[in-house]
Design a protein around this motif. Structure first.
Motif, mmCIF file in Angstrom:
data_model
loop_
_atom_site.group_PDB
_atom_site.id
_atom_site.type_symbol
_atom_site.label_atom_id
_atom_site.label_comp_id
_atom_site.label_asym_id
_atom_site.label_seq_id
_atom_site.Cartn_x
_atom_site.Cartn_y
_atom_site.Cartn_z
ATOM 1 N N ILE A 64 -2.099 -3.428 -14.217
ATOM 2 C CA ILE A 64 -1.359 -3.546 -12.959
ATOM 3 C C ILE A 64 -1.794 -2.409 -12.032
ATOM 4 N N GLU A 65 -2.288 -2.762 -10.862
ATOM 5 C CA GLU A 65 -2.654 -1.755 -9.869
ATOM 6 C C GLU A 65 -1.440 -1.481 -8.989
ATOM 7 N N ASP A 66 -1.154 -0.222 -8.791
ATOM 8 C CA ASP A 66 0.004 0.161 -7.988
ATOM 9 C C ASP A 66 -0.248 1.535 -7.406
ATOM 10 N N SER A 67 0.599 1.931 -6.480
ATOM 11 C CA SER A 67 0.515 3.269 -5.884
ATOM 12 C C SER A 67 1.863 3.605 -5.268
ATOM 13 N N ILE A 68 2.058 4.878 -5.000
ATOM 14 C CA ILE A 68 3.280 5.302 -4.311
ATOM 15 C C ILE A 68 3.340 4.644 -2.934
ATOM 16 N N GLN A 69 2.196 4.560 -2.263
ATOM 17 C CA GLN A 69 2.164 3.946 -0.926
ATOM 18 C C GLN A 69 2.577 2.475 -0.987
ATOM 19 N N LYS A 70 2.074 1.755 -1.986
ATOM 20 C CA LYS A 70 2.435 0.340 -2.142
ATOM 21 C C LYS A 70 3.931 0.215 -2.451
ATOM 22 N N HIS A 71 4.446 1.099 -3.294
ATOM 23 C CA HIS A 71 5.876 1.098 -3.615
ATOM 24 C C HIS A 71 6.677 1.338 -2.338
ATOM 25 N N TYR A 72 6.232 2.307 -1.530
ATOM 26 C CA TYR A 72 6.909 2.605 -0.256
ATOM 27 C C TYR A 72 6.925 1.370 0.650
ATOM 28 N N GLU A 73 5.751 0.769 0.845
ATOM 29 C CA GLU A 73 5.650 -0.374 1.752
ATOM 30 C C GLU A 73 6.506 -1.539 1.291
ATOM 31 N N GLN A 74 6.500 -1.820 -0.006
ATOM 32 C CA GLN A 74 7.301 -2.924 -0.524
ATOM 33 C C GLN A 74 8.794 -2.615 -0.466
ATOM 34 N N THR A 75 9.168 -1.354 -0.643
ATOM 35 C CA THR A 75 10.575 -0.977 -0.536
ATOM 36 C C THR A 75 11.050 -1.133 0.906
ATOM 37 N N MET A 76 10.231 -0.712 1.850
ATOM 38 C CA MET A 76 10.587 -0.898 3.261
ATOM 39 C C MET A 76 10.715 -2.388 3.581
ATOM 40 N N LYS A 77 9.727 -3.189 3.149
ATOM 41 C CA LYS A 77 9.735 -4.626 3.406
ATOM 42 C C LYS A 77 10.962 -5.274 2.770
ATOM 43 N N GLY A 78 11.251 -4.908 1.522
ATOM 44 C CA GLY A 78 12.410 -5.462 0.826
ATOM 45 C C GLY A 78 13.718 -5.128 1.513
ATOM 46 N N GLY A 79 13.740 -4.024 2.251
ATOM 47 C CA GLY A 79 14.927 -3.617 3.008
ATOM 48 C C GLY A 79 14.856 -4.015 4.463
ATOM 49 N N HIS A 80 14.012 -5.006 4.772
ATOM 50 C CA HIS A 80 13.866 -5.533 6.129
ATOM 51 C C HIS A 80 13.503 -4.449 7.146
ATOM 52 N N ASP A 81 12.760 -3.432 6.672
ATOM 53 C CA ASP A 81 12.263 -2.340 7.522
ATOM 54 C C ASP A 81 13.364 -1.594 8.267
ATOM 55 N N ILE A 82 14.576 -1.563 7.693
ATOM 56 C CA ILE A 82 15.638 -0.792 8.349
ATOM 57 C C ILE A 82 15.957 0.494 7.586
ATOM 58 N N GLY A 83 15.250 0.735 6.472
ATOM 59 C CA GLY A 83 15.454 1.974 5.732
ATOM 60 C C GLY A 83 14.937 3.162 6.528
ATOM 61 N N THR A 84 15.468 4.322 6.244
ATOM 62 C CA THR A 84 14.984 5.550 6.880
ATOM 63 C C THR A 84 13.672 5.929 6.201
ATOM 64 N N PRO A 85 12.557 5.875 6.934
ATOM 65 C CA PRO A 85 11.248 6.112 6.309
ATOM 66 C C PRO A 85 11.171 7.395 5.481
ATOM 67 N N GLU A 86 11.738 8.485 5.978
ATOM 68 C CA GLU A 86 11.679 9.748 5.236
ATOM 69 C C GLU A 86 12.389 9.640 3.887
ATOM 70 N N LEU A 87 13.501 8.925 3.862
ATOM 71 C CA LEU A 87 14.242 8.769 2.614
ATOM 72 C C LEU A 87 13.527 7.822 1.655
ATOM 73 N N VAL A 88 12.926 6.776 2.188
ATOM 74 C CA VAL A 88 12.187 5.848 1.332
ATOM 75 C C VAL A 88 10.949 6.543 0.767
#
Length: 173
Positions: A64-88
């Motif tokens: 499985i290929e993954d990265s912190i950046q990919k985790h960040y992007e998917q977490t933001m997307k999963g939260g409809h991009d309303i999360g606070t970027p610094e906290l995510v």
């Protein structure tokens, strides 16, 4: 007792509250945990216990290929991009170190990762023994082993915060 003095008071004895209490104790503080229910664990007791973290070691063994950046992007997307970027960013950058910290306390995770309900990628780590209650049992053992620095009170409802003249919280009622 009418009044108890300590350095840190944690309100809530669920998974997050107990983890915060342990972290505070490890940083050198005397800690009290106040839990309104008669037992510790809160909703963590009944959770699957999935912890999402980009983990090159476990994921790599599974191809499985993954990265912190990919985790960040998917977490933001999963939260409809309303999360606070610094906290995510903080969440995703500290997920694997948190998993390792939990392992240092005695939490055992399965060697393979999966995909938790609602997750967008295979990065969910599960406790080796079923459910999030595994975390609570480890946290309770840690607290018992460090009883000189940590006290837990159950059946204890916090009614209000005590503030100093500058508005800083200095206690609870």
């Amino acid at each position: 007792p009418d009044e108890i003095k300590t350095q840190v008071v944690i309100v809530g004895g669920g998974g997050s509250g107990l983890a915060a209490a342990i972290a505070a104790q490890q940083a050198g503080a005397k800690v009290i945990v106040l839990e309104k229910l008669g037992l510790l664990g809160g909703s963590t007791n009944v959770s699957e216990g999935a912890l999402n973290a980009a983990d090159p070691e476990r994921q790599g063994k599974q191809g499985i290929e993954d990265s912190i950046q990919k985790h960040y992007e998917q977490t933001m997307k999963g939260g409809h991009d309303i999360g606070t970027p610094e906290l995510v960013h903080y969440l995703t950058e500290n997920a694997l170190p948190t998993l390792h910290w939990m392992e240092s306390l005695g939490v055992k995770f399965k060697p393979e990762v999966g995909t938790a309900t609602g997750a967008l990628w295979q990065r969910s780590h599960y406790p080796a023994t079923p459910s999030g209650n595994s975390y609570i049992r480890v946290y309770q053992k840690y607290i018992a082993d460090h009883a000189k620095d940590m006290t837990v009170y159950t059946d204890m409802t916090v009614e209000s915060l005590i503030k100093d003249k500058n508005g800083r919280i200095i206690g609870v009622t």
